[in-house]
Design a protein around this motif. Structure first.
Motif, PDB file in Angstrom:
ATOM      1  N   UNK A 140       0.813  -1.214   0.000  1.00 55.48           N
ATOM      2  CA  UNK A 140       0.000   0.000   0.000  1.00 55.48           C
ATOM      3  C   UNK A 140       0.848   1.266   0.000  1.00 55.48           C
ATOM      4  N   UNK A 141       2.156   1.088  -0.009  1.00 53.15           N
ATOM      5  CA  UNK A 141       3.047   2.241  -0.002  1.00 53.15           C
ATOM      6  C   UNK A 141       3.354   2.769   1.378  1.00 53.15           C
ATOM      7  N   UNK A 142       2.870   2.084   2.432  1.00 54.62           N
ATOM      8  CA  UNK A 142       3.141   2.515   3.803  1.00 54.62           C
ATOM      9  C   UNK A 142       4.524   2.030   4.236  1.00 54.62           C
ATOM     10  N   UNK A 143       5.133   2.790   5.147  1.00 52.95           N
ATOM     11  CA  UNK A 143       6.472   2.448   5.623  1.00 52.95           C
ATOM     12  C   UNK A 143       6.442   1.160   6.431  1.00 52.95           C
ATOM     13  N   UNK A 144       7.261   0.216   6.032  1.00 53.70           N
ATOM     14  CA  UNK A 144       7.369  -1.059   6.721  1.00 53.70           C
ATOM     15  C   UNK A 144       8.593  -1.088   7.635  1.00 53.70           C
ATOM     16  N   UNK A 145       9.672  -0.454   7.156  1.00 51.05           N
ATOM     17  CA  UNK A 145      10.919  -0.489   7.904  1.00 51.05           C
ATOM     18  C   UNK A 145      11.849   0.588   7.367  1.00 51.05           C
ATOM     19  N   UNK A 146      12.575   1.272   8.262  1.00 53.82           N
ATOM     20  CA  UNK A 146      13.616   2.208   7.841  1.00 53.82           C
ATOM     21  C   UNK A 146      14.914   1.426   7.707  1.00 53.82           C
ATOM     22  N   UNK A 147      15.455   1.381   6.488  1.00 56.07           N
ATOM     23  CA  UNK A 147      16.643   0.589   6.216  1.00 56.07           C
ATOM     24  C   UNK A 147      17.933   1.370   6.457  1.00 56.07           C
ATOM     25  N   UNK A 148      17.915   2.638   6.110  1.00 53.38           N
ATOM     26  CA  UNK A 148      19.122   3.490   6.214  1.00 53.38           C
ATOM     27  C   UNK A 148      18.673   4.932   6.219  1.00 53.38           C
ATOM     28  N   UNK A 149      19.434   5.809   6.909  1.00 55.74           N
ATOM     29  CA  UNK A 149      19.132   7.228   6.869  1.00 55.74           C
ATOM     30  C   UNK A 149      20.412   8.031   7.105  1.00 55.74           C
ATOM     31  N   UNK A 150      20.480   9.180   6.464  1.00 54.06           N
ATOM     32  CA  UNK A 150      21.682  10.009   6.584  1.00 54.06           C
ATOM     33  C   UNK A 150      21.876  10.516   8.009  1.00 54.06           C
ATOM     34  N   UNK A 151      20.796  10.673   8.777  1.00 53.77           N
ATOM     35  CA  UNK A 151      20.913  11.125  10.166  1.00 53.77           C
ATOM     36  C   UNK A 151      21.710  10.141  11.023  1.00 53.77           C
ATOM     37  N   UNK A 152      21.782   8.871  10.609  1.00 54.58           N
ATOM     38  CA  UNK A 152      22.584   7.897  11.344  1.00 54.58           C
ATOM     39  C   UNK A 152      24.068   8.008  11.008  1.00 54.58           C
ATOM     40  N   UNK A 153      24.395   8.849  10.036  1.00 56.76           N
ATOM     41  CA  UNK A 153      25.782   8.996   9.598  1.00 56.76           C
ATOM     42  C   UNK A 153      26.143  10.474   9.508  1.00 56.76           C
ATOM     43  N   UNK A 154      26.071  11.212  10.638  1.00 58.10           N
ATOM     44  CA  UNK A 154      26.390  12.642  10.605  1.00 58.10           C
ATOM     45  C   UNK A 154      27.848  12.863  10.227  1.00 58.10           C
ATOM     46  N   UNK A 155      28.107  14.000   9.601  1.00 59.95           N
ATOM     47  CA  UNK A 155      29.477  14.317   9.213  1.00 59.95           C
ATOM     48  C   UNK A 155      30.016  15.405  10.137  1.00 59.95           C
TER      49      UNK A 155
END
Length: 709
Positions: A140-155
């Motif tokens: 249905x296009x709903x979020x099932x799982x967050x796989x990766x995000x840039x916030x987890x890898x701050x510079x």
């Protein structure tokens, strides 16, 4: 367009070439972002694009950046700060397997995320918070799982909502790392971190705390100016999942930047938060921390001392001198012997650690994308003794040609496995360094994770994550235990090994050929999920290399490809051959050299080939699961196993092709040819067996040159 000195870094000069395109905020499977396109968040607050950074006295370098939309120079995130790309030669791609990759012409790709299992139900979206998120979605296009995000890898930037601290579930650390200098965006020596035990923010330089915020009282940190903190709300989390710090502002506009000299500023308001650049190790103003304490000593009253000595000890000097001198000489000799022994031991340990460090540096230098230091650590010998209850018999898990393996328990309660290399082991310094340096760079659910090492005198130990169900051969080749491996589990194990190999060959930071893939090197966790282990003989391939010729042949008879055994040539197709043998073993439940077929050969490949030619492929399936297996899947596995065992390396499929054939019922299958080693024995191998019995090479498990490893 030159950046204002007030903003982020004076060295940045961003040049973006964007063509008129339809505004979008997401990438879907098969889509890409290149030099002529851009992603813009829904409310047009942030943009994701490729930009060139003009660095003095160098050529233009291209980076994947997130910045404030319609502004100049407010860079909030760089996806490849340690691995610049050539000008106009790159693209960000979300492929149909769910991997998020920065591709470039004539070079290795930079993998931002690679899934453990392929999925095309993904979408990568740039949010109005400045976070670029890769999600798995349902039908249905709903979020099932967050796989990766840039916030987890701050510079070098901390935005509202970004976290500092540690994710206890994944072991991931969240920290901000400054650039190396004003002229280079690569990672430098200063870091901004959250210390949960002290409950304060700290700025470190190469691990040494330079500045600390002090405790949080009345929603304010002690050593951050009061007027600076008026617009911030702090969020501190401490639970079973994480220890973290983050902040928010009413309008969401803020940008904490850690500069190369240790200065921390909110560049959106020009406010100074911390000045670690003014901390010198002995001052404590403004939150600076001491790490060098001055020492002083008082002078004795020498005249009183001399007078006392003349009055009270004069008559006994002669006798005391003899006694004191004798004791002193004996003490000095004893101390020198102990010191010499300790120095020799320390030199040996330091030499080993230096070799490991140098080797790791060489790997990082040769493969420019590997810049971050390993998370592996050096354990003390005393801690190993405590963890294993002095290497007690009850803690012994197994043994091999390298030595013994023990179960240990960390102070946190986590179980680990400790490989203790025997002093006479042929797995020497090269293999020890190779395994420690290589595995520490690899992160995949189907690859074993190394936690650290211990070097003590002649002792060498490697510490791994603990695998509750030992190795695949422990179950597969035992008449009773093999019944625990039903067809579903066996097929899952085959798929898991394939995913691990795909990561090693294609999606890891380093292109790795294992060279000793076999059942005993596949470990099983508590859920029977496989993990590839034992990287002592693995080799790293440079982007330009497709195969390597070596005189040092290492591996295990029955699993080694013909071109490797006869000519010393190995490549990723060598691992493919080994994997084919392993597939046939998993399907049949027997060792590669345990099958009898006439008088011509006694190996599994030949037996499988004859059954396949006769249309009797299902007879190869282990009798213990033959009634319950899915016949189409079993035949597909046998087919793939025979394709992997082709005589010519070029005819063997890649791991990507193998996964496609295993998981798709409609994938095209080429017909297998007569396999390698069909009707001949391995070189220098005596094969003695009768029908129903098992046979082994005379050299046992593995070889290295002319001796077993």
């Amino acid at each position: 367009m030159k950046l204002s000195p007030f903003l982020i870094f004076a060295w940045l000069c961003l040049r973006t070439t964007t063509h008129a395109t339809t505004a979008r905020d997401s990438l879907r499977p098969g889509e890409m972002l290149n030099n002529s396109s851009i992603l813009t968040s829904a409310q047009k607050k942030f943009s994701l694009k490729f930009a060139t950074i003009e660095i003095p006295n160098t050529s233009l370098n291209t980076y994947l950046v997130i910045d404030r939309a319609n502004t100049t120079g407010n860079v909030d995130w760089i996806g490849n700060r340690n691995d610049p790309l050539a000008y106009n030669s790159c693209a960000l791609t979300l492929n149909h397997s769910g991997a998020l990759i920065i591709t470039r012409h004539n070079g290795d790709s930079i993998v931002l995320y690679s899934p453990a299992e392929a999925t095309n139900r993904t979408i990568a979206t740039l949010l109005d918070s400045g976070n670029f998120v890769l999600k798995e979605i349902d039908g249905n296009g709903s979020t099932k799982n967050v796989l990766w995000q840039s916030f987890d890898h701050p510079e070098f930037v901390l935005l509202p909502g970004m976290k500092l601290g540690v994710n206890k579930k994944s072991g991931m650390s969240w920290l901000v790392k400054a650039s190396i200098s004003r002229a280079k965006p690569a990672s430098g020596s200063f870091t901004l971190e959250w210390e949960p035990r002290e409950g304060q923010l700290v700025i470190k330089r190469q691990g040494q705390v330079y500045w600390a915020s002090g405790l949080l009282r009345n929603k304010r940190f002690e050593h951050i100016p009061e007027e600076v903190q008026l617009m911030y709300e702090y969020n501190i989390v401490s639970n079973e999942e994480e220890e973290s710090f983050s902040y928010t502002t009413p309008n969401g506009v803020s940008q904490w930047v850690l500069f190369h000299n240790g200065q921390l500023k909110d560049t959106t308001r020009g406010s100074e938060i911390a000045r670690a650049d003014t901390c010198y190790g002995y001052n404590t103003d403004g939150g600076c921390q001491r790490w060098e304490q001055p020492t002083c000593r008082k002078k004795s009253d020498q005249r009183d001392m001399k007078k006392s000595i003349r009055v009270h000890f004069a008559a006994a000097v002669a006798s005391l001198v003899i006694v004191i001198t004798s004791i002193g000489i004996f003490y000095i000799i004893l101390r020198r012997r102990k010191s010499a022994l300790k120095d020799n031991t320390t030199r040996t340990e330091n030499k080993m650690l230096k070799l490991v460090a140098l080797d790791r540096y060489a790997v990082s230098k040769h493969h420019c994308e590997v810049k971050k230091r390993s998370d592996s650590r050096v354990f003390s010998y005393a801690s190993i003794i405590a963890m294993t209850n002095r290497f007690s018999v009850e803690n012994k898990l197994g043994e091999g040609g390298f030595g013994l393996v023990y179960k240990g328990k960390l102070p946190t309660g986590e179980d680990v496995a400790i490989k203790r290399l025997s002093k006479g082991s042929r797995q020497g310094v090269i293999e020890f360094k190779n395994e420690l340096n290589l595995i520490s760079q690899l992160q995949h659910m189907n690859v074993i994770q190394i936690l650290g090492c211990c070097i003590h005198g002649e002792e060498r130990m490697l510490i791994y994550e603990y695998m509750a169900n030992k190795s695949l051969d422990f179950f597969l080749f035992d008449r009773t235990r093999k019944m625990l491996l039903d067809w579903k589990r066996r097929f899952n194990i085959i798929e898991g090994i394939a995913q691990g190999l795909l990561y090693l060959h294609k999606y890891s930071r380093l292109k790795v050929v294992h060279r000793d893939l076999k059942a005993s090197n596949i470990l099983l966790d508590e859920n029977m999920n496989p993990k590839i282990s034992d990287f002592g003989t693995a080799r790293i391939f440079s982007p330009q290399e497709s195969e390597i010729n070596t005189e040092r042949i290492v591996g295990t008879y029955g699993y080694m490809s013909p071109e490797y055994v006869t000519r010393g040539i190995f490549s990723i197709k060598s691992d493919v051959y080994s994997f084919g043998v392993l597939i046939l073993e998993i399907v049949s439940g027997g060792r590669t050299n345990s099958f009898y077929s006439g008088e011509r050969q006694c190996n599994l490949i030949g037996h499988a080939w004859e059954l396949w030619q006769q249309g009797k492929g299902l007879e190869l399936v282990d009798p213990t699961i033959r009634d319950s297996c899915i016949e189409d899947q079993a035949l597909r596995c046998i087919h793939v196993g025979l394709l992997c065992a082709e005589d010519n390396a070029v005819d063997r499929p890649t791991i990507s092709d193998i996964i496609n054939m295993l998981t798709s019922e409609y994938a095209p299958f080429p017909l297998p040819r007569r396999p390698a080693f069909y009707s001949r024995r391995m070189p220098n191998e005596e094969c003695r067996c009768t029908k129903g019995s098992e046979c082994y090479s005379v050299n046992g498990l593995s070889i290295s040159n002319v001796v077993a490893r």
